[in-house]
Write a protein that holds these residues in place. Sequence first.
Motif, mmCIF file in Angstrom:
data_model
loop_
_atom_site.group_PDB
_atom_site.id
_atom_site.type_symbol
_atom_site.label_atom_id
_atom_site.label_comp_id
_atom_site.label_asym_id
_atom_site.label_seq_id
_atom_site.Cartn_x
_atom_site.Cartn_y
_atom_site.Cartn_z
ATOM 1 N N GLN A 67 4.123 80.494 78.615
ATOM 2 C CA GLN A 67 5.507 80.211 78.285
ATOM 3 C C GLN A 67 5.762 80.520 76.812
ATOM 4 O O GLN A 67 5.183 79.884 75.924
ATOM 5 N N ALA A 68 6.589 81.539 76.570
ATOM 6 C CA ALA A 68 7.048 81.799 75.205
ATOM 7 C C ALA A 68 8.232 80.879 74.953
ATOM 8 O O ALA A 68 9.240 80.962 75.672
ATOM 9 N N ILE A 69 8.124 79.989 73.976
ATOM 10 C CA ILE A 69 9.139 78.958 73.775
ATOM 11 C C ILE A 69 10.498 79.609 73.525
ATOM 12 O O ILE A 69 10.666 80.416 72.608
ATOM 13 N N ASN A 70 11.464 79.301 74.392
ATOM 14 C CA ASN A 70 12.838 79.819 74.329
ATOM 15 C C ASN A 70 12.913 81.335 74.511
ATOM 16 O O ASN A 70 13.880 81.965 74.079
ATOM 17 N N ALA A 71 11.892 81.942 75.164
ATOM 18 C CA ALA A 71 11.915 83.407 75.310
ATOM 19 C C ALA A 71 11.229 83.874 76.596
ATOM 20 O O ALA A 71 10.600 84.914 76.616
ATOM 21 N N GLY A 72 11.351 83.098 77.674
ATOM 22 C CA GLY A 72 10.817 83.566 78.952
ATOM 23 C C GLY A 72 9.381 83.155 79.189
ATOM 24 O O GLY A 72 8.735 82.521 78.347
ATOM 25 N N HIS A 73 8.857 83.546 80.360
ATOM 26 C CA HIS A 73 7.504 83.163 80.723
ATOM 27 C C HIS A 73 6.868 84.244 81.583
ATOM 28 O O HIS A 73 7.537 85.155 82.069
ATOM 29 N N ARG A 74 5.564 84.106 81.776
ATOM 30 C CA ARG A 74 4.804 85.023 82.620
ATOM 31 C C ARG A 74 3.891 84.214 83.531
ATOM 32 O O ARG A 74 3.207 83.299 83.095
ATOM 33 N N ASP A 75 3.915 84.563 84.814
ATOM 34 C CA ASP A 75 3.050 83.919 85.800
ATOM 35 C C ASP A 75 2.043 84.942 86.301
ATOM 36 O O ASP A 75 2.414 86.073 86.637
ATOM 37 N N SER A 76 0.772 84.536 86.385
ATOM 38 C CA SER A 76 -0.276 85.454 86.819
ATOM 39 C C SER A 76 -1.281 84.737 87.707
ATOM 40 O O SER A 76 -1.542 83.541 87.532
ATOM 41 N N TRP A 77 -1.815 85.476 88.657
ATOM 42 C CA TRP A 77 -2.995 85.055 89.416
ATOM 43 C C TRP A 77 -4.151 85.910 88.935
ATOM 44 O O TRP A 77 -4.027 87.128 88.850
ATOM 45 N N VAL A 78 -5.261 85.263 88.603
ATOM 46 C CA VAL A 78 -6.401 85.969 88.024
ATOM 47 C C VAL A 78 -7.649 85.761 88.877
ATOM 48 O O VAL A 78 -7.932 84.638 89.286
ATOM 49 N N LEU A 79 -8.360 86.858 89.136
ATOM 50 C CA LEU A 79 -9.617 86.791 89.880
ATOM 51 C C LEU A 79 -10.697 87.476 89.052
ATOM 52 O O LEU A 79 -10.553 88.642 88.680
ATOM 53 N N ASP A 80 -11.769 86.743 88.731
ATOM 54 C CA ASP A 80 -12.904 87.288 87.988
ATOM 55 C C ASP A 80 -14.150 87.217 88.870
ATOM 56 O O ASP A 80 -14.419 86.179 89.487
ATOM 57 N N ILE A 81 -14.883 88.328 88.916
ATOM 58 C CA ILE A 81 -16.128 88.377 89.691
ATOM 59 C C ILE A 81 -17.236 88.890 88.781
ATOM 60 O O ILE A 81 -17.051 89.901 88.095
ATOM 61 N N GLY A 82 -18.374 88.198 88.739
ATOM 62 C CA GLY A 82 -19.479 88.622 87.879
ATOM 63 C C GLY A 82 -20.811 88.456 88.569
ATOM 64 O O GLY A 82 -20.971 87.668 89.511
ATOM 65 N N LEU A 83 -21.795 89.235 88.101
ATOM 66 C CA LEU A 83 -23.148 89.147 88.635
ATOM 67 C C LEU A 83 -24.132 89.307 87.498
ATOM 68 O O LEU A 83 -24.064 90.274 86.741
ATOM 69 N N LYS A 84 -25.044 88.344 87.367
ATOM 70 C CA LYS A 84 -26.128 88.447 86.392
ATOM 71 C C LYS A 84 -27.373 88.949 87.084
ATOM 72 O O LYS A 84 -27.712 88.493 88.171
ATOM 73 N N PHE A 85 -28.056 89.904 86.418
ATOM 74 C CA PHE A 85 -29.286 90.447 87.010
ATOM 75 C C PHE A 85 -30.204 90.953 85.931
ATOM 76 O O PHE A 85 -29.826 91.034 84.788
#
Length: 269
Positions: A251-269
């Motif tokens: 939320q940018a105060i008094n200047a709109g907003h942005r909504d997002s869905w985020v998916l992160d996938i990781g693998l340690k090897f």
Amino acid sequence: MWTSGKITIGEIDATSMASKQELDGKSITIGFDKPIGNNGLFGVALSTGKDSIDIGTFTTNVKSDNYGLSAYGVFNPQNDTILEAIFGVGHLRFDTIRKDGSDTLTGKRNADQFFASLLLRDKAIEYNNWSVSPYGKVTLSHTNLNYFNESGGSTALTFNEQTINDARVYFAVDLSYLVTIESGTIKPFFQLEYGHDISSSTDVLMHYNGQTKNYTLTLDKEAESNLKMEIGIDLFTKNGWSVSAAYLREQAINAGHRDSWVLDIGLKF
């Protein structure tokens, strides 16, 4: 050695200063890190990604190919506070489509970027499986946009080289709850972050392709203060996989907003 992927989908509502924006992006990162003694970590990461932003209700669009190389470190000198630092360089290639009346204007532009981030996290407050962790962060970036010109109509513009310096400070708190399962752990989390933009406005010089007179456009900040809320869940498995799914509201105060869905996938090897 580790690798991770990220997909982001979201939108920014229209304001009195800007049109509605719909955005999506995807990226992949590969990194290498090494422990330093018992209380530190140092690593490097290489990332590449693509972003696309549709602006307004017409065909105006900005697409970018993004490349980055960064070095990062995590230090815990006293076993209670944590210092995280990131330094890096990036290169961006933009393809633009801009609708102006009956003209559909296209252009290509390159940019180079230097960025840094420093985060100080206080000792987490833990109770049973709950954890509360406050932190403060400073981010700095210097971006140089190359000269470029549009084509496709009489309203096509030529933009001079432009430099953008960005500086922000953040204060935040992380809240999480750890659940142990047979194959690993599940951690629901919540983050609330307040950010303040301390950078100055930027001037852009431009002219119509058929003219020589230059015009100066001052790009003022839409908002000095921003509030970010993220809620999601992390899954860590014993064989090295990690998956994170989250909803993000910026939320940018008094200047709109942005909504997002985020998916992160990781693998340690």
